[in-house]
Design an enzyme around this catalytic site. Sequence first.
Site, PDB file in Angstrom:
ATOM      1  NE  ARG A  69      -3.945  -1.890  -0.022  1.00  0.00           N
ATOM      2  CZ  ARG A  69      -3.944  -2.832  -0.956  1.00  0.00           C
ATOM      3  NH1 ARG A  69      -2.997  -2.859  -1.861  1.00  0.00           N
ATOM      4  NH2 ARG A  69      -4.883  -3.744  -0.993  1.00  0.00           N
ATOM      5  CG  ASP A  93       2.860  -2.296  -7.499  1.00  0.00           C
ATOM      6  OD1 ASP A  93       2.912  -1.989  -6.302  1.00  0.00           O
ATOM      7  OD2 ASP A  93       2.541  -3.442  -7.880  1.00  0.00           O
ATOM      8  CD  GLU A  98      -2.080   3.645  -5.261  1.00  0.00           C
ATOM      9  OE1 GLU A  98      -3.096   3.025  -4.926  1.00  0.00           O
ATOM     10  OE2 GLU A  98      -1.026   3.089  -5.530  1.00  0.00           O
ATOM     11  CG  HIS A 116      -1.260  -2.623  -7.253  1.00  0.00           C
ATOM     12  ND1 HIS A 116      -0.153  -2.869  -6.489  1.00  0.00           N
ATOM     13  CD2 HIS A 116      -2.299  -3.198  -6.605  1.00  0.00           C
ATOM     14  CE1 HIS A 116      -0.496  -3.565  -5.418  1.00  0.00           C
ATOM     15  NE2 HIS A 116      -1.798  -3.781  -5.472  1.00  0.00           N
ATOM     16  N   GLY A 118       0.246  -7.020  -9.627  1.00  0.00           N
ATOM     17  CA  GLY A 118       0.494  -8.254  -8.891  1.00  0.00           C
ATOM     18  C   GLY A 118      -0.722  -9.137  -8.699  1.00  0.00           C
TER      19      GLY A 118
END
Length: 150
Positions: A69, A93, A98, A116, A118
């Site tokens: 995060r 990422d 954000e 992001h 993953g």
Amino acid sequence: MKIVYTKRTPLEEGSLPFDTVYYPTIEEALPVADLIVLAVPHTEHTVNIINRDSIKLVKRGVRIVNIGRGSAIDEDVLFEALDNGTVNSVGLDVFQHEPHIDKRYLNRHDVTISPHLGPFTKDNHIYIAKRQMENIINVLIENGDGINPV
């Protein structure tokens, strides 16, 4: 490679196919790490894990990767550490504010930014779909608060 880690409870001995060294706190793990990988959720305990105090504990020239995060890193501290060489480079990422990315990250040779991605595996998509349905059923049919409120 020597792998050190910290978490609330240590892994079971032999649970991984390689050797690890457990440190009970991040403050104990930071001084021995050449590469720090943050894979933490957003909780009151993980906000600004990388901060003015913790950055003083790292080896000069450390590399940091954050895949958890954005709130885990105090970005002002990170930029100072990049500028003065305490941190050699970062791979990110996730970001503190954000969906907005701090413009200071752009055009730096010591920062790698990626989306992001993953969680975008087939298994995770199936898991997410099931959890979404469980949440919908819980809220709309069972009058619950949601299994995983965000």
